[in-house]
Design a protein around this motif. Structure first.
Motif, PDB file in Angstrom:
ATOM      1  N   ILE A 353       0.844  -1.190   0.000  1.00  0.00           N
ATOM      2  CA  ILE A 353       0.000   0.000   0.000  1.00  0.00           C
ATOM      3  C   ILE A 353       0.880   1.241   0.000  1.00  0.00           C
ATOM      4  O   ILE A 353       1.714   1.429   0.885  1.00  0.00           O
ATOM      5  N   ASP A 354       0.685   2.089  -1.000  1.00  0.00           N
ATOM      6  CA  ASP A 354       1.383   3.364  -1.034  1.00  0.00           C
ATOM      7  C   ASP A 354       0.571   4.469  -0.382  1.00  0.00           C
ATOM      8  O   ASP A 354       1.115   5.325   0.301  1.00  0.00           O
ATOM      9  N   SER A 355      -0.722   4.461  -0.613  1.00  0.00           N
ATOM     10  CA  SER A 355      -1.564   5.478   0.009  1.00  0.00           C
ATOM     11  C   SER A 355      -2.956   4.914   0.217  1.00  0.00           C
ATOM     12  O   SER A 355      -3.384   3.989  -0.483  1.00  0.00           O
ATOM     13  N   LEU A 356      -3.661   5.478   1.189  1.00  0.00           N
ATOM     14  CA  LEU A 356      -5.038   5.068   1.442  1.00  0.00           C
ATOM     15  C   LEU A 356      -5.778   6.186   2.148  1.00  0.00           C
ATOM     16  O   LEU A 356      -5.167   7.057   2.793  1.00  0.00           O
ATOM     17  N   SER A 357      -7.082   6.157   1.977  1.00  0.00           N
ATOM     18  CA  SER A 357      -7.962   7.116   2.635  1.00  0.00           C
ATOM     19  C   SER A 357      -8.932   6.340   3.512  1.00  0.00           C
ATOM     20  O   SER A 357      -9.556   5.379   3.053  1.00  0.00           O
ATOM     21  N   ILE A 358      -9.033   6.749   4.788  1.00  0.00           N
ATOM     22  CA  ILE A 358      -9.920   6.084   5.732  1.00  0.00           C
ATOM     23  C   ILE A 358     -11.018   7.065   6.121  1.00  0.00           C
ATOM     24  O   ILE A 358     -10.758   8.059   6.811  1.00  0.00           O
ATOM     25  N   PRO A 359     -12.259   6.846   5.663  1.00  0.00           N
ATOM     26  CA  PRO A 359     -13.338   7.770   5.986  1.00  0.00           C
ATOM     27  C   PRO A 359     -13.781   7.624   7.434  1.00  0.00           C
ATOM     28  O   PRO A 359     -13.616   6.564   8.048  1.00  0.00           O
ATOM     29  N   LEU A 360     -14.346   8.690   7.956  1.00  0.00           N
ATOM     30  CA  LEU A 360     -14.847   8.669   9.323  1.00  0.00           C
ATOM     31  C   LEU A 360     -16.349   8.425   9.371  1.00  0.00           C
ATOM     32  O   LEU A 360     -16.871   7.977  10.388  1.00  0.00           O
ATOM     33  N   ALA A 361     -17.047   8.726   8.290  1.00  0.00           N
ATOM     34  CA  ALA A 361     -18.477   8.455   8.221  1.00  0.00           C
ATOM     35  C   ALA A 361     -18.724   6.962   8.119  1.00  0.00           C
ATOM     36  O   ALA A 361     -17.952   6.231   7.489  1.00  0.00           O
TER      37      ALA A 361
END
Length: 376
Positions: A353-361
């Motif tokens: 994994i180079d990048s990831l986005s973890i949502p809070l909703a």
């Protein structure tokens, strides 16, 4: 990947109840907890600042809603600690929660929207500690004495800004051969990255706020996967895009090491993508696309070779990667290794994994950018 229970991993593979919140830590260590209703934590291994966050939250009783520059939720020393996880609704764990930390951030911006007929909504933005170190520029000439271990030098620079940091560091024998001098107005974070490269490492802050100095992932020798997205029952992968690109395109590193004031001639190390099965094999049709790097610390050929190899590991694997959308596993982090299997797309491999986005909703999905192990 952060340590979580088997129950957590099983829970996120089915319909579950999401828990996400932000702890607001004041400069005098008071803590206020707010429910996170929107926003995300973005982690990018290739960025100068690895972690950043944007958070939407509601202060239901108005205790810390900012009203002036002296308020708690203003960017003058306040820290945000974000969490996401699950609330178990059945079995022996029913009613309990398991959450994982998503990062520790210095608050950089706060805004309040006050709509008629509703509670004020608060939007927060923050960055991990590296931005604070970067902004705390050297106010005078800063010297690292000859003979100083580079890891110790990194810790000392970080301690200028954060005296009580926790460290997770690689043991290195590389030392500064001649005094390293940084001018006033110099960037301490850049200095720390320069020192880390000399030891064949990268430097960054973890989700728990520790400063980590460690070698980058070796794309040719990925360990067992931390998590898997394998089509079939329980797969949380929603869609994927296969990516083939020649950007940034480098398949070799030419490192020149010349310590300032040293009497010895400059060292030179050249490393290439030497795997014949790789699409960027330097003796194949792709050709040679070198990245040039200079180093002012290394004085031994073995250390120059190690630093060059570390830099190569940072850039290999981009030519064949995936952009993947999945339901959220908040325990994942940059550099984690995952297995992806999707027969129709011909995908069955390990990726870093180079990048990831973890949502809070609760209804958000994660976006992951991956690079592939090179060998077939």
């Amino acid at each position: 990947m952060q340590v979580v229970s088997a129950a957590f991993l099983a829970e996120i593979r089915k319909s579950h109840t999401v828990v996400s919140y932000v702890d607001v830590i004041t400069h005098d260590n008071r803590t206020f907890r707010l429910d996170a209703t929107s926003g995300s934590v973005d982690v990018d291994r290739t960025a100068d600042i690895r972690r950043r966050c944007s958070v939407g939250c509601v202060d239901r009783d108005g205790t810390i809603t900012p009203v002036n520059a002296e308020s708690i939720l203003t960017p003058f020393g306040t820290e945000l600690r974000l969490y996401r996880g699950v609330r178990y609704t059945s079995g022996v764990l029913a009613g309990s929660e398991e959450v994982v930390p998503l990062g520790r951030f210095r608050l950089s911006k706060a805004s309040v929207k006050d709509s008629v007929g509703g509670s004020p909504s608060i939007s927060l933005e923050g960055y991990d500690y590296s931005r604070t170190i970067r902004r705390d520029k050297f106010t005078d000439t800063y010297t690292i004495a000859a003979g100083t271990n580079v890891i110790d030098a990194i810790k000392t620079i970080a301690a200028r800004t954060f005296p009580d940091l926790r460290f997770d560091t690689f043991a290195s024998t590389v030392t500064v051969a001649t005094p390293l001098i940084f001018d006033a107005n110099g960037d301490p974070w850049d200095a720390m990255n320069q020192l880390a490269l000399s030891a064949g490492c990268e430097v960054y802050f973890t989700a728990t706020g520790s400063l980590k100095v460690a070698p980058p992932v070796d794309i040719d020798h990925l360990p067992a996967p931390h998590f898997s997205y394998i089509e079939g029952k329980g797969c949380t992968m929603l869609d994927l895009d296969v990516v083939f690109t020649d950007e940034p395109g480098f398949n070799g590193v030419v490192l020149t090491a010349e310590a300032v004031g040293a009497d010895t001639p400059p060292l030179r190390s050249i490393v290439w993508d030497n795997e014949p099965s790789s699409p960027t094999y330097h003796l194949g049709p792709y050709g040679e696309v070198p990245m040039f790097v200079t180093d002012s610390t290394v004085t031994k050929q073995a250390d120059a070779d190690s630093a060059a190899a570390a830099q190569l590991n940072l850039i290999l694997g981009f030519s064949s990667g995936l952009d993947l959308t999945a339901t959220v596993n908040a325990a994942l982090d940059a550099n984690d290794v995952i297995q992806v299997t999707r027969q129709r797309s011909g995908i069955n491999s390990k990726y870093a994994i180079d990048s990831l986005s973890i949502p809070l909703a609760a209804n958000g999905t994660s976006s992951l950018s991956l690079r592939q192990k090179r060998t077939v």
